[in-house]
Design a protein around this motif. Structure first.
Motif, PDB file in Angstrom:
ATOM      1  N   ASP A  51       0.824  -1.206   0.000  1.00  0.00           N
ATOM      2  CA  ASP A  51       0.000   0.000   0.000  1.00  0.00           C
ATOM      3  C   ASP A  51       0.860   1.259   0.000  1.00  0.00           C
ATOM      4  O   ASP A  51       1.833   1.360   0.746  1.00  0.00           O
ATOM      5  CB  ASP A  51      -0.906   0.028   1.236  1.00  0.00           C
ATOM      6  N   TYR A  52       0.457   2.232  -0.838  1.00  0.00           N
ATOM      7  CA  TYR A  52       1.070   3.551  -0.766  1.00  0.00           C
ATOM      8  C   TYR A  52       0.032   4.620  -0.444  1.00  0.00           C
ATOM      9  O   TYR A  52       0.347   5.806  -0.356  1.00  0.00           O
ATOM     10  CB  TYR A  52       1.804   3.895  -2.070  1.00  0.00           C
ATOM     11  N   GLN A  58      -4.591   2.010  -4.518  1.00  0.00           N
ATOM     12  CA  GLN A  58      -3.311   2.658  -4.250  1.00  0.00           C
ATOM     13  C   GLN A  58      -2.342   1.649  -3.642  1.00  0.00           C
ATOM     14  O   GLN A  58      -2.072   1.629  -2.439  1.00  0.00           O
ATOM     15  CB  GLN A  58      -3.507   3.871  -3.338  1.00  0.00           C
ATOM     16  N   CYS A  59      -1.827   0.799  -4.521  1.00  0.00           N
ATOM     17  CA  CYS A  59      -0.897  -0.245  -4.102  1.00  0.00           C
ATOM     18  C   CYS A  59      -0.021  -0.623  -5.285  1.00  0.00           C
ATOM     19  O   CYS A  59      -0.304  -0.274  -6.433  1.00  0.00           O
ATOM     20  CB  CYS A  59      -1.639  -1.467  -3.555  1.00  0.00           C
ATOM     21  N   ALA A 128       3.009   7.139  -5.100  1.00  0.00           N
ATOM     22  CA  ALA A 128       3.697   5.841  -5.088  1.00  0.00           C
ATOM     23  C   ALA A 128       5.209   6.018  -5.156  1.00  0.00           C
ATOM     24  O   ALA A 128       5.963   5.346  -4.434  1.00  0.00           O
ATOM     25  CB  ALA A 128       3.211   4.992  -6.257  1.00  0.00           C
ATOM     26  N   HIS A 131       6.429   7.203  -1.858  1.00  0.00           N
ATOM     27  CA  HIS A 131       6.419   6.095  -0.898  1.00  0.00           C
ATOM     28  C   HIS A 131       7.652   5.214  -1.092  1.00  0.00           C
ATOM     29  O   HIS A 131       8.307   4.832  -0.102  1.00  0.00           O
ATOM     30  CB  HIS A 131       5.150   5.265  -1.081  1.00  0.00           C
ATOM     31  N   HIS A 135      10.579   4.776   1.832  1.00  0.00           N
ATOM     32  CA  HIS A 135      10.640   3.470   2.495  1.00  0.00           C
ATOM     33  C   HIS A 135      11.676   2.548   1.839  1.00  0.00           C
ATOM     34  O   HIS A 135      11.520   1.332   1.834  1.00  0.00           O
ATOM     35  CB  HIS A 135       9.261   2.814   2.472  1.00  0.00           C
TER      36      HIS A 135
END
Length: 302
Positions: A51-52, A58-59, A128, A131, A135
């Motif tokens: 998931d973002y 939204q993944c 995305a 993200h 991360h």
């Protein structure tokens, strides 16, 4: 209800179901399903449904090459489907092919029309990418060398993340080494086309939307691929975008891939077909050239 009425009602219901099945059928789905069935599930590991954002769409899926490149370069791919359909799971074949060349590959989902219109699907790509940047350690990736790749509507999304009326805060912007557009629509009028109007606000002029009008100078390598037999997206989209990029002093190349159509263009990068088409070879050649250029720049700075 009489027998005749029963028959009429049954016929009407059957026709409605048949029309729905026809509308739901899509050559993208069929082609990708067939390619995925023939794709080896080796040479990579897969983390699905990362998931973002909070919306179910939204993944993304993240494919890790078993033999990653020394520079840890990552390809971020965005699917097509007139912004109204398509799914990351359809592109196993593409991800597998590029993991075989040492790239990690992220395949992005985004919110779809008609519920969501421009710029929602571009916002999603930026979200995305940010993200992924924020991360990196958790995901065990590097965003030091990023290649953006999109097919059809996904090509528009990729270009619009860089060239847009919105000044996006894109954390990896300085690390984007190449953009690969596969038969993308970058400069078109959507009013009057029922399928395109679903994804854009008809009240907004296309000149305030298209990435063509917002190109800025940068050091990114742009690789724009055309399908020789594309009857879905006009080649002028790519030619216009190419010229806009050149006018701003950017690096851009157009390559036409023989014996391909709009859908088979993206399919031709699969490991199953790559030896019969020059698509993947062209993409890799230009990506490698761009990565070498940036590596030389980094060495010069140090």
């Amino acid at each position: 209800m009489s027998l005749i009425q029963d028959i009429r009602q049954f016929a009407k219901s059957s026709l409605t179901q048949a029309k729905q099945k026809y509308d739901d059928f899509n050559i993208y789905d069929f082609a990708s399903q067939q390619l995925n069935l023939r794709t080896a599930k080796t040479g990579f590991s897969l983390s699905e449904d990362i998931d973002y954002g909070e919306h179910p769409r939204q993944c993304f899926d993240l494919y890790y090459s078993d033999q990653p490149r020394a520079d840890q370069a990552i390809i971020v791919f965005v699917h097509g489907g007139t912004w109204a359909r398509g799914d990351k799971s359809d592109y196993l074949f593409l991800a597998e092919s590029f993991t075989q060349s040492g790239f990690h590959v992220a395949v992005i989902n985004y919110r779809l029309a008609p519920v969501h219109q421009f710029p929602d699907f571009v916002d999603d790509l930026v979200l995305a990418l940010n993200h992924l940047s924020m991360h990196q350690q958790e995901l065990d990736i590097s965003m030091q060398h990023v290649i953006l790749m999109g097919h059809s509507a996904g090509g528009f999304n990729v270009m619009s993340a860089l060239y847009s009326p919105t000044d996006y805060e894109l954390l990896c912007r300085a690390n984007i080494r190449a953009v690969v557009g596969l038969a993308g629509p970058y400069h078109f009028k959507y009013v009057g086309d029922a399928s395109l109007e679903k994804a854009f606000n008809k009240a907004i002029d296309y000149q305030t939307v298209m990435p063509y009008y917002f190109v800025q100078h940068n050091q990114i390598e742009h690789i724009l691929l055309l399908a020789q037999n594309d009857v879905m997206v006009a080649a002028q989209n790519t030619k216009d975008m190419h010229q806009a990029l050149l006018d701003q002093g950017n690096s851009s190349r157009i390559v036409t891939i023989p014996r391909t159509g709009h859908v088979t263009l993206v399919g031709s990068v699969s490991s199953h077909f790559a030896r019969y088409f020059k698509t993947k070879k062209v993409i890799l050649t230009h990506i490698e050239a761009s990565l070498r250029h940036f590596q030389l720049e980094d060495q010069t700075k140090t």
